[in-house]
Design an enzyme around this catalytic site. Structure first.
Site, PDB file in Angstrom:
ATOM      1  N   ILE A 125      37.418  41.556  50.687  1.00  0.00           N
ATOM      2  CA  ILE A 125      37.772  40.457  51.588  1.00  0.00           C
ATOM      3  C   ILE A 125      39.277  40.387  51.842  1.00  0.00           C
ATOM      4  O   ILE A 125      39.709  39.877  52.871  1.00  0.00           O
ATOM      5  CB  ILE A 125      37.237  39.096  51.094  1.00  0.00           C
ATOM      6  CG1 ILE A 125      37.767  38.748  49.700  1.00  0.00           C
ATOM      7  CG2 ILE A 125      35.730  39.057  51.127  1.00  0.00           C
ATOM      8  CD1 ILE A 125      37.413  37.331  49.275  1.00  0.00           C
TER       9      ILE A 125
ATOM     10  N   ASP B  85      50.546  46.226  40.779  1.00  0.00           N
ATOM     11  CA  ASP B  85      49.532  46.120  39.733  1.00  0.00           C
ATOM     12  C   ASP B  85      49.729  44.770  39.054  1.00  0.00           C
ATOM     13  O   ASP B  85      50.662  44.580  38.277  1.00  0.00           O
ATOM     14  CB  ASP B  85      49.686  47.262  38.727  1.00  0.00           C
ATOM     15  CG  ASP B  85      48.666  47.193  37.594  1.00  0.00           C
ATOM     16  OD1 ASP B  85      47.885  46.212  37.548  1.00  0.00           O
ATOM     17  OD2 ASP B  85      48.663  48.101  36.744  1.00  0.00           O
ATOM     18  N   LEU B  86      48.860  43.839  39.355  1.00  0.00           N
ATOM     19  CA  LEU B  86      49.018  42.476  38.858  1.00  0.00           C
ATOM     20  C   LEU B  86      48.792  42.345  37.356  1.00  0.00           C
ATOM     21  O   LEU B  86      49.104  41.308  36.771  1.00  0.00           O
ATOM     22  CB  LEU B  86      48.077  41.528  39.606  1.00  0.00           C
ATOM     23  CG  LEU B  86      48.524  41.188  41.031  1.00  0.00           C
ATOM     24  CD1 LEU B  86      47.365  40.630  41.835  1.00  0.00           C
ATOM     25  CD2 LEU B  86      49.687  40.203  41.004  1.00  0.00           C
TER      26      LEU B  86
ATOM     27  N   ASN C 113      44.822  37.066  46.488  1.00  0.00           N
ATOM     28  CA  ASN C 113      43.424  37.419  46.687  1.00  0.00           C
ATOM     29  C   ASN C 113      42.883  38.373  45.620  1.00  0.00           C
ATOM     30  O   ASN C 113      41.712  38.288  45.246  1.00  0.00           O
ATOM     31  CB  ASN C 113      43.257  38.055  48.075  1.00  0.00           C
ATOM     32  CG  ASN C 113      41.926  38.760  48.240  1.00  0.00           C
ATOM     33  OD1 ASN C 113      40.913  38.133  48.540  1.00  0.00           O
ATOM     34  ND2 ASN C 113      41.908  40.072  48.041  1.00  0.00           N
TER      35      ASN C 113
ATOM     36  N   TYR D   2      35.094  37.152  23.220  1.00  0.00           N
ATOM     37  CA  TYR D   2      35.187  37.451  24.649  1.00  0.00           C
ATOM     38  C   TYR D   2      33.831  37.494  25.339  1.00  0.00           C
ATOM     39  O   TYR D   2      32.863  38.063  24.827  1.00  0.00           O
ATOM     40  CB  TYR D   2      35.897  38.788  24.850  1.00  0.00           C
ATOM     41  CG  TYR D   2      36.058  39.206  26.297  1.00  0.00           C
ATOM     42  CD1 TYR D   2      36.983  38.574  27.114  1.00  0.00           C
ATOM     43  CD2 TYR D   2      35.283  40.233  26.847  1.00  0.00           C
ATOM     44  CE1 TYR D   2      37.150  38.946  28.442  1.00  0.00           C
ATOM     45  CE2 TYR D   2      35.441  40.623  28.165  1.00  0.00           C
ATOM     46  CZ  TYR D   2      36.375  39.973  28.959  1.00  0.00           C
ATOM     47  OH  TYR D   2      36.534  40.346  30.266  1.00  0.00           O
TER      48      TYR D   2
END
Length: 323
Positions: free
Chosen positions: A39, A86-87, A113, A189
């Site tokens: 998206i 690269d977040l 996004n 986790y």
């Protein structure tokens, strides 16, 4: 909302962009996570018809090039700037932000996004859990570093915007686990809960950013809807998506749920970025391109949680977010 275009579940990104063409004209926009079949790509493509400049990002330079070429093939006049980002890496976020900050053009809209979804437990280079790092901490740091560039675009008639693409998953569980955010534990986790926490963090951050900026930046969060994107085709995500009923045993979308196309899925992001009717609704949550604050889970709209999340995230990145 006041009078103007009416949107629905079926509204497409092109329709929203056309409705707000005058608002998009002349604007410089950065969209994270713009791989083909996503998206973010569809969002960038629809806005590129009218925007002055669209910065597209991705951590893979080759895939980023494919997205740039696809947009320019359809819209030859589009001004597209590819940015490797690269977040999940603070260093990469800082490098990308420095590249944008060094350029003369202002930045009017930042669209956070990109997302890592339903992945196995893994620590990033900075010691954070991957989903929370990529979906929340990285975008928070990017927004902080680009805030001066955003603020520079403000005029008496225009307030810069930051958009966080969240998800109905913001309602999963009980919201952000602050201890897990600071001290990831593989024994505790859950792919599903970690994703939900990251999406809850997106909503809380939009609320707190709007509050702290005191009218200097308007932030919004949104649900794009349920869309069959490239995220749903990743092998490590499929078992979890099957377990919660999103995908069937055949790995195909469960048709009991209402699915959107990619063009429909990107519509709400563009509304959040440009609908002038949102000017007096900072921090709002959108669904189907319309304000839908009533859909937010209580743990994703709690002002105390928003403030706590902000303070802990500042601690994690090692610097204060000031305006």
């Amino acid at each position: 909302m006041s009078t103007g275009p009416t949107f629905s579940f079926a509204t497409t990104a092109d329709e929203v962009a056309a409705a707000f063409a005058a608002e998009i004209k002349g604007k410089n926009i950065l969209v994270t996570g713009t791989s083909l079949k996503g998206i973010g790509f569809e969002t960038a493509r629809a806005m590129a018809k009218y925007a002055n400049r669209v910065i597209i990002t991705g951590y893979n330079a080759e895939r980023l090039k494919l997205s740039e070429e696809a947009i320019k093939k359809e819209i030859p006049q589009a001004n597209i700037y590819p940015l490797v980002l690269d977040l999940s890496s603070f260093a990469s976020v800082r490098k990308a932000a420095a590249e944008i900050n060094a350029q003369p053009e202002p930045l009017h809209v930042l669209i956070n996004n990109a997302a890592s979804s339903f992945v196995d437990f893994k620590l990033t280079v900075d010691g954070l859990e991957t989903q929370l790092a990529t979906d929340h901490v990285g975008p928070f740091l990017l927004t902080k570093l680009l805030a001066p560039k955003l603020l520079a675009s403000a005029t008496p008639m225009y307030t810069p915007r930051v958009v966080f693409v969240s998800s109905p998953a913001e309602g999963f569980g009980t919201g952000v686990d602050f201890d897990a955010l600071e001290h990831p534990d593989p024994a505790k986790y859950s792919k599903q809960l970690a994703y939900g926490q990251a999406k809850s963090a997106n909503v809380l951050t939009a609320i707190e950013l709007s509050k702290r900026s005191k009218g200097k930046i308007n932030a919004y969060s949104l649900s794009p809807g349920l869309i069959f994107t490239n995220i749903l085709e990743k092998e490590d995500s499929i078992p979890t998506l099957q377990s919660i009923g999103i995908l069937g045993e055949d790995k195909k979308p469960n048709t009991e749920h209402p699915w959107k196309t990619l063009p429909q899925g990107a519509a709400t992001t563009i509304a959040a970025a440009f609908d002038p009717r949102l000017n007096d609704k900072p921090g709002a949550y959108l669904d189907d391109s319309t304000v839908a604050n009533h859909l937010i889970a209580p743990h994703s709209s709690d002002p105390a949680k928003a403030e706590k999340l902000w303070n802990i995230t500042e601690k994690i990145i090692g610097e204060a977010f000031v305006f």
